[in-house]
Design a protein around this motif. Structure first.
Motif, short mmCIF file in Angstrom:
data_model
loop_
_atom_site.label_atom_id
_atom_site.label_comp_id
_atom_site.label_asym_id
_atom_site.label_seq_id
_atom_site.Cartn_x
_atom_site.Cartn_y
_atom_site.Cartn_z
N ASP A 93 14.65 87.30 40.79
CA ASP A 93 13.50 86.58 40.61
C ASP A 93 12.09 86.70 41.37
O ASP A 93 10.93 86.69 40.88
N TYR A 94 12.34 87.20 42.76
CA TYR A 94 11.18 87.27 43.48
C TYR A 94 11.10 88.95 43.95
O TYR A 94 10.42 89.22 45.01
N THR A 109 9.64 92.26 42.31
CA THR A 109 8.90 92.87 41.40
C THR A 109 7.88 93.90 41.96
O THR A 109 7.62 93.89 42.97
N GLN A 128 8.92 89.65 35.91
CA GLN A 128 9.09 90.85 36.95
C GLN A 128 9.36 92.17 36.32
O GLN A 128 9.86 92.23 35.43
#
Length: 253
Positions: A237-238, A240, A182
């Motif tokens: 984590d998701y 970016t 990311q």
């Protein structure tokens, strides 16, 4: 129970960590259980462990000139070696500004600002991402600014360099998300740091800035670290390719 914000045991490289926002991030990540390699041109980095009460092997000071690509690569390799060959987090915090009208900004100054604020970020990100790709995960956090969005005043080179950081962040994110990496950026607003001392003491500009901040105060280095920790943690984590403003509402104004 799984903690979305747990980064204990991770390994990070932070540039520009000798003072200001960079130092606050070194402190926050160290206190979160992260092993940190700090790259800075200032000898002050050799005092960081003492300031924070860190034990040997918890913080690694590395002196390097990020305006010199050979020195940059050497510093990165030294940092990677100190961290045992692994880097989970890269924070590109080093940066410079030279406040003066565009007519008075030499091309030498322009190139120097771009060299540190953009070129070094690009090269360090590539070096770190090559290692992160091997493990299938990684977090790269770039330092933008509210002038990544707003027009700067007497800071054309700095503002343009921070605008470039947004596009670099998006572009690298597009390429590297498939590898579990990311890439995001933060946009600090008007911060009480050494970089802004002249602005904070300017009898004309300071009242103008004060009137632009809905939160009715300038930011502190401590205001930035929460976003940095989020962007380094599993919680993001998701997330970016984005730019997160930390500005007391200045951009919204």
């Amino acid at each position: 129970m799984f903690n979305l914000f747990d980064i204990k045991g991770k390994k990070a490289i932070i540039t520009g960590g000798a003072q200001g926002l960079g130092f606050s991030m070194v402190e926050a990540f160290y206190k979160s259980g992260v092993e940190v390699a700090v790259i800075d041109i200032s000898d002050e980095i050799f005092n960081i462990s003492t300031k924070l009460g860190a034990k040997d092997g918890e913080i690694h000071p590395i002196k390097g000139d990020l305006l010199n690509i050979d020195s940059l690569r050497q510093a990165f390799n030294e940092a990677l070696d100190k961290l045992g060959g692994t880097v989970d987090i890269l924070i590109n915090s080093a940066g410079i500004i030279d406040r003066k009208p565009a007519f008075e900004c030499s091309l030498e100054t322009w190139n120097r600002i771009f060299g540190l604020n953009v070129t070094s970020v690009f090269e360090l990100s590539r070096l770190a991402a090559a290692e992160m790709k091997k493990q299938g995960s990684g977090k790269i956090i770039n330092m933008g600014s509210i002038v990544s969005i707003l027009g700067g005043f007497n800071a054309a080179a700095y503002s343009t360099s921070k605008g470039a950081i947004v596009q670099l962040t998006k572009s690298l994110s597009n390429e590297w998300a498939q590898y579990g990496i990311q890439v995001n950026a933060m946009a600090p607003g008007f911060m009480l740091t050494a970089m802004n001392t002249d602005l904070a003491n300017d009898p004309i500009r300071k009242p103008q800035v004060d009137g632009r901040i809905p939160a009715k105060r300038w930011g502190t280095p401590e205001d930035v670290v929460g976003v940095a920790l989020f962007l380094a943690a599993p919680a993001s984590d998701y997330v970016t390719g984005t730019l997160i403003s930390v500005d007391g509402g200045a951009v919204a104004r």
